[in-house]
Design a protein around this motif. Structure first.
Motif, PDB file in Angstrom:
ATOM      1  N   GLU A 127     -20.271  19.132  18.237  1.00 39.66           N
ATOM      2  CA  GLU A 127     -19.120  19.206  17.590  1.00 39.66           C
ATOM      3  C   GLU A 127     -18.103  19.766  18.460  1.00 39.66           C
ATOM      4  O   GLU A 127     -16.986  19.293  18.250  1.00 39.66           O
ATOM      5  CB  GLU A 127     -19.545  19.940  16.257  1.00 39.66           C
ATOM      6  CG  GLU A 127     -18.429  19.653  15.414  1.00 39.66           C
ATOM      7  CD  GLU A 127     -17.168  20.636  15.385  1.00 39.66           C
ATOM      8  OE1 GLU A 127     -16.111  20.503  15.118  1.00 39.66           O
ATOM      9  OE2 GLU A 127     -17.424  21.715  16.154  1.00 39.66           O
ATOM     10  N   SER A 130     -16.930  17.143  20.883  1.00 37.36           N
ATOM     11  CA  SER A 130     -16.088  15.928  20.365  1.00 37.36           C
ATOM     12  C   SER A 130     -14.810  16.521  19.897  1.00 37.36           C
ATOM     13  O   SER A 130     -13.887  15.622  19.717  1.00 37.36           O
ATOM     14  CB  SER A 130     -16.718  15.348  19.463  1.00 37.36           C
ATOM     15  OG  SER A 130     -17.208  16.377  18.141  1.00 37.36           O
ATOM     16  N   SER A 131     -14.756  17.723  19.297  1.00 42.88           N
ATOM     17  CA  SER A 131     -13.482  18.432  18.815  1.00 42.88           C
ATOM     18  C   SER A 131     -12.644  18.934  19.861  1.00 42.88           C
ATOM     19  O   SER A 131     -11.391  19.432  19.567  1.00 42.88           O
ATOM     20  CB  SER A 131     -13.930  19.283  17.636  1.00 42.88           C
ATOM     21  OG  SER A 131     -14.578  20.384  18.210  1.00 42.88           O
TER      22      SER A 131
END
Length: 253
Positions: A127, A130-131
């Motif tokens: 996460e 991806s962020s």
């Protein structure tokens, strides 16, 4: 205070003291600039603290996540070693085949087709990547160490090879050498004594059955290779986790 400055400025203009007025005006501008710079510094410091708080939170979560990997490796290692130990004890029974309970031997032999597999707990890391949150980690060396760890933990083909060996080699050999007999079907609750010419398990014959010993070799070899690979991952995980915790301590100071 602003009224005070205006009063001084008005007084200087009234008394026609132009040079003093200019000095005063410059001083006033300097004060305004200093005030703006202080405000900017305070704002930047506030933003910096917020960024560091986010960094600490991310690093703490990554540390916990890697800790779960370590626990999983320890658990997998223990289960695999215990299974290999039980299988070794089972093989030792072949020294005296006449005292072996055939049905029990078959039941215990099912552990030849059971394995443990390691899957990294990478939800927080995935996460963060991806962020774009991995940019919170300011220590470039540490950030690279974290990326290297997860890449290494994922790219291991040892477990995949073990799964393939079990599915494609060990399982067929297990069925052929230990299961295609009366006791094998009985272990599934099937009585084929009167409908098949399958014979009872010949445990004495296993001693010289090359397929049986090939299965044993594949099982012990692949599982021991797994355990060795897991330990390499664990060492790297412990090192990265320690570096993360040291960085958190530095940021908290």
């Amino acid at each position: 205070m602003f009224k005070f400055f205006r009063h001084i400025r008005k007084q200087l203009l009234t008394e026609n003291k132009l040079s003093q007025y200019l000095l005063y005006a410059i001083g006033e501008i300097v004060l305004v600039v200093i005030g703006i710079l202080i405000a900017l510094q305070l704002n930047n410091y506030s933003e910096y603290k917020k960024e560091r708080e986010k960094e600490i939170a991310l690093l703490a979560n990554l540390s916990d996540e890697i800790g779960l990997d370590i626990l999983q490796i320890d658990n997998n290692t223990q289960l695999s070693q215990e299974r290999l130990s039980r299988l070794d004890s089972l093989l030792q029974l072949l020294h005296q085949t006449d005292s072996i309970d055939k049905s029990s031997f078959i039941q215990q032999s099912f552990e030849f087709v059971i394995d443990q597999y390691f899957k990294s707990n990478s939800g927080i890391f995935d996460e963060a990547v991806s962020s774009g949150k991995m940019s919170y980690v300011q220590n470039e060396t540490l950030r690279q160490n974290i990326f290297d760890y997860y890449r290494n933990a994922r790219e291991s083909d040892t477990d995949g090879t073990t799964r393939q060996i079990t599915d494609e080699s060990i399982t067929p050999l297990f069925i052929e050498t230990l299961f295609m007999n009366r006791e094998g079907f009985s272990s599934l609750g099937l009585n084929v004594h009167n409908i098949s010419d399958l014979q009872s398990t010949d445990l004495e014959a296993l001693k010289t059955n090359r397929d049986f010993w090939k299965m044993v070799l594949l099982k012990f070899g692949s599982n021991q290779e797994q355990i060795s690979r897991w330990q390499d991952i664990k060492i790297q995980a412990q090192e990265v986790k320690q570096k993360i915790e040291e960085e958190i301590t530095n940021l908290d100071q």
